[in-house]
Design an enzyme around this catalytic site. Structure first.
Site, PDB file in Angstrom:
ATOM      1  N   ASN A 243      68.896 -98.543 -22.755  1.00 39.09           N
ATOM      2  CA  ASN A 243      67.948 -99.260 -21.897  1.00 39.09           C
ATOM      3  C   ASN A 243      68.629-100.526 -21.367  1.00 39.09           C
ATOM      4  O   ASN A 243      68.874-101.465 -22.129  1.00 39.09           O
ATOM      5  CB  ASN A 243      66.707 -99.598 -22.736  1.00 39.09           C
ATOM      6  CG  ASN A 243      65.651-100.368 -21.961  1.00 39.09           C
ATOM      7  OD1 ASN A 243      65.911-100.850 -20.854  1.00 39.09           O
ATOM      8  ND2 ASN A 243      64.477-100.491 -22.539  1.00 39.09           N
TER       9      ASN A 243
ATOM     10  N   CYS B 199      61.832-105.207 -17.741  1.00 38.61           N
ATOM     11  CA  CYS B 199      62.408-103.969 -17.194  1.00 38.61           C
ATOM     12  C   CYS B 199      61.827-103.598 -15.833  1.00 38.61           C
ATOM     13  O   CYS B 199      62.378-102.745 -15.133  1.00 38.61           O
ATOM     14  CB  CYS B 199      62.207-102.822 -18.180  1.00 38.61           C
ATOM     15  SG  CYS B 199      62.815-103.208 -19.815  1.00 38.61           S
TER      16      CYS B 199
ATOM     17  N   HIS C 105      62.569 -95.601 -15.292  1.00 39.43           N
ATOM     18  CA  HIS C 105      63.209 -96.556 -16.200  1.00 39.43           C
ATOM     19  C   HIS C 105      63.724 -95.777 -17.412  1.00 39.43           C
ATOM     20  O   HIS C 105      63.012 -94.937 -17.968  1.00 39.43           O
ATOM     21  CB  HIS C 105      62.173 -97.611 -16.618  1.00 39.43           C
ATOM     22  CG  HIS C 105      62.676 -98.546 -17.654  1.00 39.43           C
ATOM     23  ND1 HIS C 105      63.928 -99.100 -17.606  1.00 39.43           N
ATOM     24  CD2 HIS C 105      62.092 -99.049 -18.785  1.00 39.43           C
ATOM     25  CE1 HIS C 105      64.094 -99.887 -18.650  1.00 39.43           C
ATOM     26  NE2 HIS C 105      63.002 -99.866 -19.388  1.00 39.43           N
TER      27      HIS C 105
HETATM   28  N1  ACO Z   1      68.007 -95.319 -37.509  1.00 37.56           N
HETATM   29  C1  ACO Z   1      67.396 -94.656 -38.542  1.00 37.56           C
HETATM   30  N2  ACO Z   1      66.122 -94.870 -38.881  1.00 37.56           N
HETATM   31  C2  ACO Z   1      65.425 -95.769 -38.162  1.00 37.56           C
HETATM   32  C3  ACO Z   1      65.991 -96.484 -37.101  1.00 37.56           C
HETATM   33  C4  ACO Z   1      67.331 -96.228 -36.786  1.00 37.56           C
HETATM   34  N3  ACO Z   1      67.971 -96.849 -35.772  1.00 37.56           N
HETATM   35  N4  ACO Z   1      65.032 -97.295 -36.578  1.00 37.56           N
HETATM   36  C5  ACO Z   1      63.912 -97.111 -37.293  1.00 37.56           C
HETATM   37  N5  ACO Z   1      64.157 -96.191 -38.247  1.00 37.56           N
HETATM   38  C6  ACO Z   1      63.224 -95.664 -39.244  1.00 37.56           C
HETATM   39  C7  ACO Z   1      62.093 -96.613 -39.539  1.00 37.56           C
HETATM   40  O1  ACO Z   1      62.476 -97.546 -40.535  1.00 37.56           O
HETATM   41  C8  ACO Z   1      61.010 -95.651 -40.011  1.00 37.56           C
HETATM   42  O2  ACO Z   1      61.271 -95.316 -41.344  1.00 37.56           O
HETATM   43  P1  ACO Z   1      60.051 -95.130 -42.396  1.00 37.56           P
HETATM   44  O3  ACO Z   1      59.249 -93.983 -41.836  1.00 37.56           O
HETATM   45  O4  ACO Z   1      60.755 -94.830 -43.660  1.00 37.56           O
HETATM   46  O5  ACO Z   1      59.306 -96.414 -42.365  1.00 37.56           O
HETATM   47  C9  ACO Z   1      61.262 -94.408 -39.188  1.00 37.56           C
HETATM   48  O6  ACO Z   1      62.612 -94.506 -38.719  1.00 37.56           O
HETATM   49  C10 ACO Z   1      60.326 -94.258 -38.021  1.00 37.56           C
HETATM   50  O7  ACO Z   1      60.368 -95.468 -37.265  1.00 37.56           O
HETATM   51  P2  ACO Z   1      59.413 -95.676 -36.035  1.00 37.56           P
HETATM   52  O8  ACO Z   1      59.551 -97.070 -35.532  1.00 37.56           O
HETATM   53  O9  ACO Z   1      58.048 -95.203 -36.412  1.00 37.56           O
HETATM   54  O10 ACO Z   1      60.046 -94.653 -34.996  1.00 37.56           O
HETATM   55  P3  ACO Z   1      59.437 -94.119 -33.655  1.00 37.56           P
HETATM   56  O11 ACO Z   1      59.369 -92.663 -33.699  1.00 37.56           O
HETATM   57  O12 ACO Z   1      58.207 -94.863 -33.218  1.00 37.56           O
HETATM   58  O13 ACO Z   1      60.598 -94.484 -32.620  1.00 37.56           O
HETATM   59  C11 ACO Z   1      61.168 -96.073 -30.902  1.00 37.56           C
HETATM   60  C12 ACO Z   1      60.938 -95.837 -32.401  1.00 37.56           C
HETATM   61  C13 ACO Z   1      62.359 -95.238 -30.472  1.00 37.56           C
HETATM   62  C14 ACO Z   1      61.498 -97.564 -30.697  1.00 37.56           C
HETATM   63  C15 ACO Z   1      59.927 -95.668 -30.099  1.00 37.56           C
HETATM   64  O14 ACO Z   1      58.775 -96.238 -30.673  1.00 37.56           O
HETATM   65  C16 ACO Z   1      60.003 -96.095 -28.648  1.00 37.56           C
HETATM   66  O15 ACO Z   1      60.809 -95.619 -27.878  1.00 37.56           O
HETATM   67  N6  ACO Z   1      59.117 -96.989 -28.195  1.00 37.56           N
HETATM   68  C17 ACO Z   1      59.094 -97.413 -26.811  1.00 37.56           C
HETATM   69  C18 ACO Z   1      60.192 -98.396 -26.501  1.00 37.56           C
HETATM   70  C19 ACO Z   1      60.213 -98.738 -25.027  1.00 37.56           C
HETATM   71  O16 ACO Z   1      59.998 -97.874 -24.202  1.00 37.56           O
HETATM   72  N7  ACO Z   1      60.461 -99.971 -24.646  1.00 37.56           N
HETATM   73  C20 ACO Z   1      60.492-100.237 -23.227  1.00 37.56           C
HETATM   74  C21 ACO Z   1      60.486-101.564 -22.855  1.00 37.56           C
HETATM   75  S1  ACO Z   1      61.839-102.506 -23.403  1.00 37.56           S
HETATM   76  C22 ACO Z   1      61.715-104.009 -22.580  1.00 37.56           C
HETATM   77  O17 ACO Z   1      60.882-104.221 -21.776  1.00 37.56           O
HETATM   78  C23 ACO Z   1      62.681-105.128 -22.931  1.00 37.56           C
END
Ligand code: ACO
Length: 332
Positions: free
Chosen positions: A284, A115, A254
């Site tokens: 993204n 990214c 980003h």
């Molecule tokens: N719909 C419903 N529930 C979901 C989904 C979904 N799409 N995805 C995950 N869940 C559930 C999980 O199973 C989990 O359930 P559980 O508590 O029963 O186990 C719960 O939701 C919480 O999941 P987390 O992964 O802990 O959610 P989090 O609040 O951390 O959010 C996210 C996830 C959005 C991916 C966040 O961590 C994030 O944005 N991280 C940064 C990503 C990023 O910026 N990447 C940039 C670079 S990308 C690149 O370079 C290619």
């Protein structure tokens, strides 16, 4: 040696027509519009259809940037393509864009910084131009993450979209539009976001048949790293360029997660009108995310030209980078 300035001559963007909303995803995934919106800010994303790919998207964005630059394609010396979703490792995406646009006098190559690729490409182009060796460089950032997603994995596939952006940078005796640029990476964090390439070597050892060709991400680790590192990194980049946060008119971050963007905004103490956000429409789009936000921000009037912007990206590697740029009239 005389000082050579670097001028932004043209910008362009292109996204595919096909839209997938959060509600569309709920038809085949155990997810909801509410979960995706509150965790990420994303409402919909664009994805390529048959016949579209990183090259076709990149070509359209590049074509617009070249038209806006008012250069003839024969004047372009180099094409740098930032992509993490090439159709193949070679020929490079940059060479395919060169062919499609008949940019005969250029050399072309790809870079991979996920990214952050667009910011890395700006830095390379600036160094080439300031060396005096090349005058006009086309940068294209194009990614089709939809091709590398496991559409059964709700934790990943809801986050990404496809798109492309492009910029033409040229040498100038009078102007310098790049006011500061800062790149970083930390390979120790490589396991945070991965996209393996499979391949079979001569079988003198046991081959790993299990590796998938999907993006995988330790989302929580990425999130924690980014919110603890990037806001201060932006502040440092501004100060190291001899500027204050108040000197910057717009932050173009980003578009990975609205909560990450809000953390940057709060550290800089910027009002909403200074922060460009379009994650709700595109998700993204990796390297393309910043040039798309920049182009759209200008065309929708959210970004007034004759202004200073800070672009800031982070992604797999981990890589991160920021560039402070002057925006003149007529670039888009
Ligand atoms: N719909 C419903 N529930 C979901 C989904 C979904 N799409 N995805 C995950 N869940 C559930 C999980 O199973 C989990 O359930 P559980 O508590 O029963 O186990 C719960 O939701 C919480 O999941 P987390 O992964 O802990 O959610 P989090 O609040 O951390 O959010 C996210 C996830 C959005 C991916 C966040 O961590 C994030 O944005 N991280 C940064 C990503 C990023 O910026 N990447 C940039 C670079 S990308 C690149 O370079 C290619």
């Amino acid at each position: 040696m005389r000082n050579i300035g670097v001028k932004i001559k043209g910008l362009g963007m292109h996204v595919p027509e096909t839209v997938i909303t959060n509600d569309d995803l709920t038809k085949f995934l155990d997810t909801s519009d509410e979960w995706i919106t509150t965790r990420t800010g994303i409402k919909k994303r664009r994805v390529v259809k048959k016949g579209e790919d990183v090259v076709t998207l990149g070509v359209e964005a590049a074509r617009k940037a070249i038209v806006n630059s008012q250069l003839n394609v024969s004047e372009i010396d180099a094409i740098i393509c930032a992509t993490s979703c090439p159709k193949h490792l070679y020929p490079s995406t940059a060479c395919e864009i060169q062919k499609a646009l008949d940019i005969k006098n250029a050399f072309a190559f790809d870079i991979t910084a996920a990214c952050t690729g667009f910011i890395y490409a700006i830095d390379i182009a600036q160094a080439y131009i300031q060396s005096g060796k090349y005058k006009n460089i086309l940068i294209v950032a194009t990614d089709t993450n939809s091709k590398f997603l496991n559409w059964e994995d709700r934790s990943i596939c809801v986050l990404f979209g496809d798109g492309a952006g492009a910029m033409v940078l040229s040498s100038s005796n009078n102007d310098n539009d790049i006011l500061g640029i800062n790149l970083k990476s930390d390979g120790n964090l490589g396991h945070y976001i991965t996209l393996p390439l499979s391949g079979k070597g001569y079988p003198s050892f046991e081959q790993d048949e299990s590796s998938s060709q999907y993006i995988s991400m330790l989302g929580k680790d990425v999130y924690k790293f980014v919110v603890s590192t990037i806001p201060q990194f932006i502040v440092d980049t501004i100060e190291n360029s001899g500027l204050n946060a108040d000197d910057i008119d717009y932050l173009v971050p980003h578009q990975a997660n609205i909560r990450i963007i809000e953390a940057m905004q709060s550290r800089l103490n910027y009002e909403d009108s200074k922060v460009i956000i379009n994650i709700q429409n595109y998700g993204n789009t990796s390297a393309a995310s910043i040039p798309i936000a920049l182009c759209e921000g200008i065309s929708e009037g959210k970004i007034k030209t004759h202004s200073k912007v800070i672009l800031c990206a982070f992604g797999a590697g981990m890589t991160w980078g920021a560039a402070i740029m002057n925006l003149d009239k007529g670039v888009y």
